[in-house]
Structure formats: structure tokens, C-alpha cells
Design a protein around this motif. Structure first.
Motif, short mmCIF file in Angstrom:
data_model
loop_
_atom_site.label_atom_id
_atom_site.label_comp_id
_atom_site.label_asym_id
_atom_site.label_seq_id
_atom_site.Cartn_x
_atom_site.Cartn_y
_atom_site.Cartn_z
N VAL A 46 -5.61 2.21 -4.75
CA VAL A 46 -5.56 1.08 -4.01
C VAL A 46 -6.68 0.13 -4.13
CG1 VAL A 46 -5.04 0.02 -1.66
CG2 VAL A 46 -3.96 2.23 -2.35
N VAL A 62 1.01 -1.19 0.01
CA VAL A 62 0.03 -0.05 -0.13
C VAL A 62 0.96 1.31 0.01
CG1 VAL A 62 -1.91 1.09 1.10
CG2 VAL A 62 -1.81 -1.21 1.28
N ALA A 70 -1.23 6.52 1.61
CA ALA A 70 -2.39 5.61 1.90
C ALA A 70 -2.48 4.99 3.36
CB ALA A 70 -2.96 4.66 0.48
N VAL A 72 -9.45 -2.71 -3.32
CA VAL A 72 -10.36 -2.89 -2.01
C VAL A 72 -11.03 -4.12 -2.42
CG1 VAL A 72 -12.05 -2.10 -0.61
CG2 VAL A 72 -10.50 -0.46 -1.51
N GLY A 131 -3.57 -5.03 -2.71
CA GLY A 131 -4.63 -4.18 -2.02
C GLY A 131 -4.83 -4.25 -0.76
N VAL A 132 -6.06 -3.62 -0.27
CA VAL A 132 -6.72 -3.93 0.93
C VAL A 132 -8.03 -4.76 1.21
CG1 VAL A 132 -7.74 -2.42 2.70
CG2 VAL A 132 -5.81 -1.47 1.79
N CYS A 145 -8.63 5.05 -0.59
CA CYS A 145 -7.91 3.98 -1.59
C CYS A 145 -8.21 4.56 -3.15
CB CYS A 145 -8.72 2.74 -1.35
SG CYS A 145 -8.48 1.85 0.23
#
Length: 459
Positions: free
Chosen positions: A65, A3, A7, A67, A86-87, A60
Motif C-alpha cells: 500500500v 486499501v 490492510a 504511503v 494509498g494512505v 502497508c
């Protein structure tokens, strides 16, 4: 790639210890129930409110980023794997039942509420939420995959039982779809758009669900059949005769053997139907009698009736445990799981062809199904690392899907697309894939919402 620092800093400031880049948490949120594999995500977040989800998405989106939404982690097609890094957004701390409106037969919940927790909350109301995929899945995840299960033949799928949603879009905007009214003709059906979108268009933060009255009388049973064809043809005849089943489930001989070994049941090692009837005492008695007569015509015998709530719970717990039970037939194995759905008139031929194909490839692939609506599954057991076996299983799954499409069916009745069915999407939808891609591009132009899933060209 990690990341971006900006962020990461912004998310940590927003969430504190509810933002983690720890390997243990990342690995926990990088697992799959089946053979699908991907590296773990770069970070995990645990929001507790819609406002936090909105803020996370805005961060994001600004930093490009990816998700990926996460519920209980029980999906079977790799839906929540971070294939593009990513997250992962774990929604399980948003787990409140917000409002029960018993007089309207509705409830509003956060996405982390599980179906079992909801029905526990509803016990005193005389109402229940019927969609039952087997696993104690989160309701947000069930909506995202348009789940169904054993009761769909009577009560429908998530598509039929989600009335309204609150959704956070890729850029952090919050929208509400649908209403609490019984019907509406106002505008596009955005609720239907997000139900089954698998987190590729937004993150569901609230659901308004339809409830149903608890039945006055319930009867359930399991009965054996001499052949696969006889059991499936009995299903078709039962549905065509108009007998109002609450559940009608099929298991083949291999699945029955798995149940005996795993659950300690004593089923004959041959095909079985598991059935349930709901209604008034009089109607249930009549339905049971009619089904018994019909089943006997197809060679059904050995009816084992579950006469108490505890016995019924044990019967359906055995069916819901089919995935683990079938894995235990081959210790160490994983599975390629299919779930095609065909028009009822084509069900017997589809099941027979699948059984022949599995045998022809030399695979062990127990079959079960919510066959009351033409939906059945094969759990093709393969050993991790055996590429030849995996290729054979994928061939069988591909041919099952092709046969379903040839008769107007679908490549997935309830598991969803995820990674596993993504290569088959164009075969089912043709040029409509372009329309789906346009919707995706309009709502998620940066392609950060669960990228690498569902659409073959847009990700």
C-alpha cells in the motif's frame, strides 16, 4: 484502488478512529496549493508515536500500500498528492517539542511542530529557529522538502539547520541519523539524504535542529527602484560588497500592486527591495548606512523603515502573503509557481529574461524572490481549465529552468521536486539519476514511499 481489506482491518485495529476512509477526510488530504491535481487518497491515518508509524509502515509494506506523508499541506509542487492511491499519513498529531538544550543551542521536536509554534516555545530562552518559508509549515515537511525562505541568506536552509533525524523506513525499521555533536566524520551523511527526500525514502518522526541567538538589534525597510534591472543589480552589488543582510527580498511591480490591493499597503507600483539587518546596535547602524548609500547609487528611493517589532512583523507578513495576494490579482486563477536559483553573478540576466518571457507569452506572472542567494520565483496565473494558458505557463517555467541549468543553477531552490519539477530532474542530474534510483530501490524496493514523485524512472 481501495486499501486491501486485510490492510484496512489491521490499520483500523491499530489506530481506531485515527484511521479513516471517509470521503471528507480523503478530499481534505487530496488538495494542492497550486494547479497540481490528483484523486484523493484511499485512506488517512493519524499516528501519535514513532512506534505507531513503524507499525503502520509494516502493515502497508506487507500489503503493498503506498504511503504519503502529510504536514500542513502548504507545499507548492504537489508533493503530498496520492497519485498512486494509498494512505496519507498525517503527522500533525505528533506535535511535541521534546527537549530544548539551550546551552547547546539545539532542540529536538516531533515532525508536526510548526515553525511558529517552536519559536513561541523558545521565547524565554533567547534563541530562535530561523528558517522561514513564509507559510507556518510543519518542521517535518520543511525538512522533507529542504525548505528555506527569507532568512536563508544569513542563516541557511533546512540542510544547514537539521543536525539529526529519527526516520521510519518503508518496511517499518526505525533508524537514527546524525548526532548532537557540532560535527562528525563517521560514515555516509544519512541526515542529508533524508532532508529533501520528500518522503520517498522514509517518514521523519523526530528532528534535532540547530538554534540561533535572537539578535540584539533589528532594522527593516522597503525601498523602491526605477527598474527591475536596477533593483536586482543592487542586490548583487550588496552581496558582493559583504554587507551582512539578514534578509533581502525582491518584488516586482506586479507584486507591489498585489500587496497594495490585498494588504492595504501603499507601495509605489514599481520594483522594491525589502531588507532586514540583525546584529548589535552599532553594526546594524553601519550596515543600514552602507546599504542606503549603495541603494541610492542604483536609484533606490522612498525608504520606509519599520522601527517597531509590530511594523517589522507587518512588513514580513505582507511579503509572506505574496502567494495569496498575487492570486487575488486574477480572481479564480490558480498558479504555476517557479523557483529557480542561479549563481549571484547571473541573477540580473536571469530575472530580466524571465520577465521578458512572461510578457512574450502574454501572461500575468508577478515575481518575488529571496534574491540574496540567487533564488527567485514567478507566480504564473492561469485559469483552471484553460489548457492553452497552462501550456504557455509551463513553457515559461521550462525555459526559466533551462536558463538556470545553463549557468550552473538549479531547477528548484527551495520548493522541491514533487510533481512539478520531476520532468526536469534528468536535465539537472544526468546519470546521477541512476544513483538516486538505486538508493530508492535499496530503501524502498516495493516503491510504496510517496510513489510518482521526484525520480523520473524509478516511480
Amino acid at each position: 484502488m481501495p486499501v486491501p481489506a486485510a490492510a484496512s482491518t489491521a490499520l483500523a485495529e491499530l489506530l481506531g478512529d485515527r484511521y479513516s476512509e471517509a470521503l471528507s477526510e480523503r478530499e481534505l488530504h487530496g488538495q494542492s496549493e497550486t494547479f497540481h491535481r490528483a484523486p484523493p487518497p484511499d485512506a488517512v491515518v493519524w499516528p501519535v508515536s514513532t512506534a505507531e508509524v513503524s507499525a503502520i509502515m509494516a502493515i502497508c509494506h506487507r500489503h503493498h500500500v503506498p504511503v504519503i506523508g502529510w504536514g500542513t499541506g502548504t507545499s507548492l509542487e504537489g508533493h503530498a498528492l496520492a497519485t498512486h492511491g494509498g494512505v496519507v499519513m498525517d503527522m500533525m498529531r505528533m506535535d511535541r517539542v521534546l527537549e530544548v538544550r539551550a546551552e547547546d543551542m539545539q532542540v529536538s521536536v516531533q515532525p508536526g511542530v510548526t515553525r511558529e509554534a517552536l519559536n513561541l516555545e523558545l521565547r524565554a530562552t533567547g534563541l530562535f529557529f530561523p528558517v522561514d518559508p513564509g507559510a507556518n509549515a510543519s518542521l517535518g515537511g520543511m525538512a522533507s522538502t529542504r525548505a528555506s525562505g527569507t532568512t536563508a541568506v544569513r542563516y541557511g536552509t533546512m540542510r544547514d539547520n537539521v543536525l539529526a533525524l529519527e526516520v521510519v523506513l518503508a518496511d517499518g525499521r526505525i533508524i537514527r541519523t546524525g548526532t548532537r555533536a557540532a560535527k562528525s566524520s563517521a560514515g555516509y551523511d544519512l541526515t542529508g539524504l533524508f532532508v529533501g527526500a520528500e518522503g520517498t525514502l522514509g517518514i521523519i518522526t523526530e528532528l534535532t535542529l540547530r538554534l540561533h541567538g535572537q539578535p540584539e538589534e533589528v532594522a527593516a525597510a522597503v525601498c523602491a527602484f526605477p527598474t527591475l534591472d536596477a533593483a536586482v543589480e543592487c542586490v548583487t552589488a550588496t552581496i558582493q560588497s559583504g554587507i551582512p543582510m539578514a534578509r533581502i527580498e525582491f518584488v516586482d511591480a506586479d507584486a507591489a500592486r498585489a500587496f497594495n490591493r490585498f494588504s492595504g499597503s501603499q507601495l509605489r507600483e514599481q520594483p522594491h527591495l525589502m531588507v532586514e539587518f540583525n546584529g548589535s546596535p552599532v553594526s546594524v547602524k553601519e550596515d543600514v548606512q552602507r546599504f542606503g548609500e549603495l541603494a541610492t547609487e542604483f536609484g533606490g528611493e522612498g525608504f520606509d523603515w519599520a522601527t517597531t517589532p509590530e511594523e517589522r512583523a507587518a512588513l514580513w507578513r505582507m511579503r509572506h502573503g505574496a502567494y495569496r495576494a498575487c492570486l487575488a490579482l486574477r480572481p479564480g486563477a490558480t498558479a504555476v509557481v517557479t523557483d529557480i536559483c542561479v549563481p549571484m553573478s547571473h541573477l540580473p540576466a536571469a530575472v530580466a529574461a524571465a520577465a521578458e518571457d512572461i510578457h512574450g507569452e502574454g501572461l500575468l506572472g508577478p515575481m518575488v524572490g529571496h534574491v540574496g542567494d540567487g533564488n527567485f520565483h514567478s507566480q504564473l496565473l492561469v485559469m483552471p481549465g484553460d489548457e492553452a494558458e497552462l501550456a504557455a505557463a509551463k513553457r515559461v517555467a521550462g525555459r526559466m529552468a533551462e536558463r538556470a541549468l545553463a549557468v550552473g543553477g538549479t531547477i528548484t531552490g527551495e520548493h522541491g521536486v514533487g510533481l512539478g519539477k520531476r520532468p526536469l530532474m534528468r536535465a539537472q542530474h544526468g546519470e546521477a539519476i541512476g544513483v538516486m534510483a538505486a538508493i530508492k530501490a535499496a530503501l524502498d524496493p516495493e516503491n510504496i514511499m510517496n510513489p510518482g514523485k521526484m525520480l523520473p524512472e524509478a516511480n
